[in-house]
Design a protein around this motif. Structure first.
Motif, PDB file in Angstrom:
ATOM      1  N   LEU A  27      -5.170 -10.028  17.538  1.00 15.90           N
ATOM      2  CA  LEU A  27      -5.592 -10.432  16.206  1.00 15.90           C
ATOM      3  C   LEU A  27      -4.447 -11.147  15.500  1.00 15.90           C
ATOM      4  O   LEU A  27      -3.284 -10.858  15.739  1.00 15.90           O
ATOM      5  CB  LEU A  27      -6.008  -9.212  15.386  1.00 15.90           C
ATOM      6  N   GLU A  30      -2.880  -7.692  10.835  1.00 14.09           N
ATOM      7  CA  GLU A  30      -3.195  -6.266  10.819  1.00 14.09           C
ATOM      8  C   GLU A  30      -4.458  -6.119   9.978  1.00 14.09           C
ATOM      9  O   GLU A  30      -4.530  -6.629   8.857  1.00 14.09           O
ATOM     10  CB  GLU A  30      -2.029  -5.525  10.166  1.00 14.09           C
ATOM     11  N   SER A  31      -5.453  -5.456  10.508  1.00 19.34           N
ATOM     12  CA  SER A  31      -6.747  -5.386   9.833  1.00 19.34           C
ATOM     13  C   SER A  31      -6.645  -4.666   8.489  1.00 19.34           C
ATOM     14  O   SER A  31      -6.054  -3.608   8.381  1.00 19.34           O
ATOM     15  CB  SER A  31      -7.764  -4.674  10.731  1.00 19.34           C
ATOM     16  N   SER A  34     -11.584  -5.026   5.795  1.00 24.49           N
ATOM     17  CA  SER A  34     -12.535  -5.560   6.767  1.00 24.49           C
ATOM     18  C   SER A  34     -11.823  -6.719   7.463  1.00 24.49           C
ATOM     19  O   SER A  34     -10.751  -7.141   7.036  1.00 24.49           O
ATOM     20  CB  SER A  34     -13.813  -6.047   6.093  1.00 24.49           C
ATOM     21  N   TYR A  35     -12.415  -7.197   8.525  1.00 23.74           N
ATOM     22  CA  TYR A  35     -11.815  -8.315   9.262  1.00 23.74           C
ATOM     23  C   TYR A  35     -12.921  -9.316   9.536  1.00 23.74           C
ATOM     24  O   TYR A  35     -13.992  -8.944  10.019  1.00 23.74           O
ATOM     25  CB  TYR A  35     -11.206  -7.819  10.576  1.00 23.74           C
ATOM     26  N   SER A  51     -16.213  -7.582  10.698  1.00 20.09           N
ATOM     27  CA  SER A  51     -16.045  -6.324  11.424  1.00 20.09           C
ATOM     28  C   SER A  51     -15.464  -5.285  10.471  1.00 20.09           C
ATOM     29  O   SER A  51     -14.475  -5.539   9.794  1.00 20.09           O
ATOM     30  CB  SER A  51     -15.092  -6.524  12.607  1.00 20.09           C
ATOM     31  N   TYR A  52     -16.095  -4.121  10.432  1.00 19.54           N
ATOM     32  CA  TYR A  52     -15.587  -3.014   9.624  1.00 19.54           C
ATOM     33  C   TYR A  52     -14.974  -1.934  10.505  1.00 19.54           C
ATOM     34  O   TYR A  52     -14.531  -0.919  10.012  1.00 19.54           O
ATOM     35  CB  TYR A  52     -16.703  -2.415   8.758  1.00 19.54           C
ATOM     36  N   ASN A  54     -13.467  -1.750  14.866  1.00 19.79           N
ATOM     37  CA  ASN A  54     -12.457  -2.255  15.780  1.00 19.79           C
ATOM     38  C   ASN A  54     -12.572  -3.775  15.903  1.00 19.79           C
ATOM     39  O   ASN A  54     -13.340  -4.294  16.713  1.00 19.79           O
ATOM     40  CB  ASN A  54     -12.610  -1.584  17.146  1.00 19.79           C
ATOM     41  N   ALA A  55     -11.794  -4.488  15.100  1.00 15.43           N
ATOM     42  CA  ALA A  55     -11.871  -5.948  15.060  1.00 15.43           C
ATOM     43  C   ALA A  55     -11.450  -6.579  16.381  1.00 15.43           C
ATOM     44  O   ALA A  55     -12.013  -7.584  16.803  1.00 15.43           O
ATOM     45  CB  ALA A  55     -11.009  -6.481  13.915  1.00 15.43           C
ATOM     46  N   LYS A  59     -13.713  -9.169  18.502  1.00 11.89           N
ATOM     47  CA  LYS A  59     -13.265 -10.515  18.856  1.00 11.89           C
ATOM     48  C   LYS A  59     -13.566 -10.823  20.317  1.00 11.89           C
ATOM     49  O   LYS A  59     -13.900 -11.959  20.662  1.00 11.89           O
ATOM     50  CB  LYS A  59     -11.776 -10.672  18.576  1.00 11.89           C
ATOM     51  N   GLU A  68      -9.502 -16.499  11.460  1.00 13.45           N
ATOM     52  CA  GLU A  68      -9.565 -15.063  11.193  1.00 13.45           C
ATOM     53  C   GLU A  68      -9.125 -14.800   9.765  1.00 13.45           C
ATOM     54  O   GLU A  68      -8.326 -15.549   9.207  1.00 13.45           O
ATOM     55  CB  GLU A  68      -8.658 -14.299  12.163  1.00 13.45           C
ATOM     56  N   THR A  70      -8.623 -11.408   6.635  1.00 12.99           N
ATOM     57  CA  THR A  70      -8.708 -10.013   6.222  1.00 12.99           C
ATOM     58  C   THR A  70      -8.278  -9.891   4.764  1.00 12.99           C
ATOM     59  O   THR A  70      -7.726 -10.836   4.190  1.00 12.99           O
ATOM     60  CB  THR A  70      -7.884  -9.088   7.147  1.00 12.99           C
TER      61      THR A  70
END
Length: 139
Positions: A27, A30-31, A34-35, A51-52, A54-55, A59, A68, A70
């Protein structure tokens, strides 16, 4: 023969565990809360996949990621820029936010006002949104 099977299973399990350990490094950020992944081949046809959980795993299921993003409640912008090897190219101040358009060690980029930009940081009173290359869809 039994030894070879055991060795194969052990190596496969080790490779799987190592791959899981490395997933978060895939990634850009760092998430945060949300991501978001921007998918498509341009901002014109960009769709957002949020993604809320495991981003990094999410992916892996996407094929056309072009950016991307966040969000954080707060961010030390100078410290973050040092972490990603970033430099501010220009700043845009609006009534409700300050936007930093930067160059950094990140994989995505766009040409904006004749400059290659691959990091956008938007600071508002309500929080901070960061994206590579830029925040698509507004904030």
């Amino acid at each position: 023969m039994r030894f070879i099977k055991l060795l194969s299973v052990t190596l496969a399990a080790g490779a799987f565990i190592a791959a899981l350990a490395l997933l978060p490094s895939r990634l850009c950020f760092e998430s945060g809360e949300s991501y978001t992944f921007f998918c498509g081949d341009s901002s014109k046809n960009c769709r957002e996949v949020i993604s809320y959980g495991n981003a990094a795993l999410k992916k892996l299921t996407l094929t056309d990621v072009c950016g991307e993003c966040t969000e954080y409640p707060e961010l030390d912008v100078d410290g973050f820029l040092r972490k990603v090897g970033g430099e501010i190219v220009f700043v845009e101040e609006l009534s409700d936010s300050v936007n930093y358009y930067c160059r950094a060690d990140l994989p995505y980029s766009v040409n904006l006002y004749g400059e290659e930009i691959n990091l956008h940081i938007c600071v508002k009173q309500s929080g901070v949104k960061i994206a590579s290359p830029i925040i698509f869809g507004g904030y």
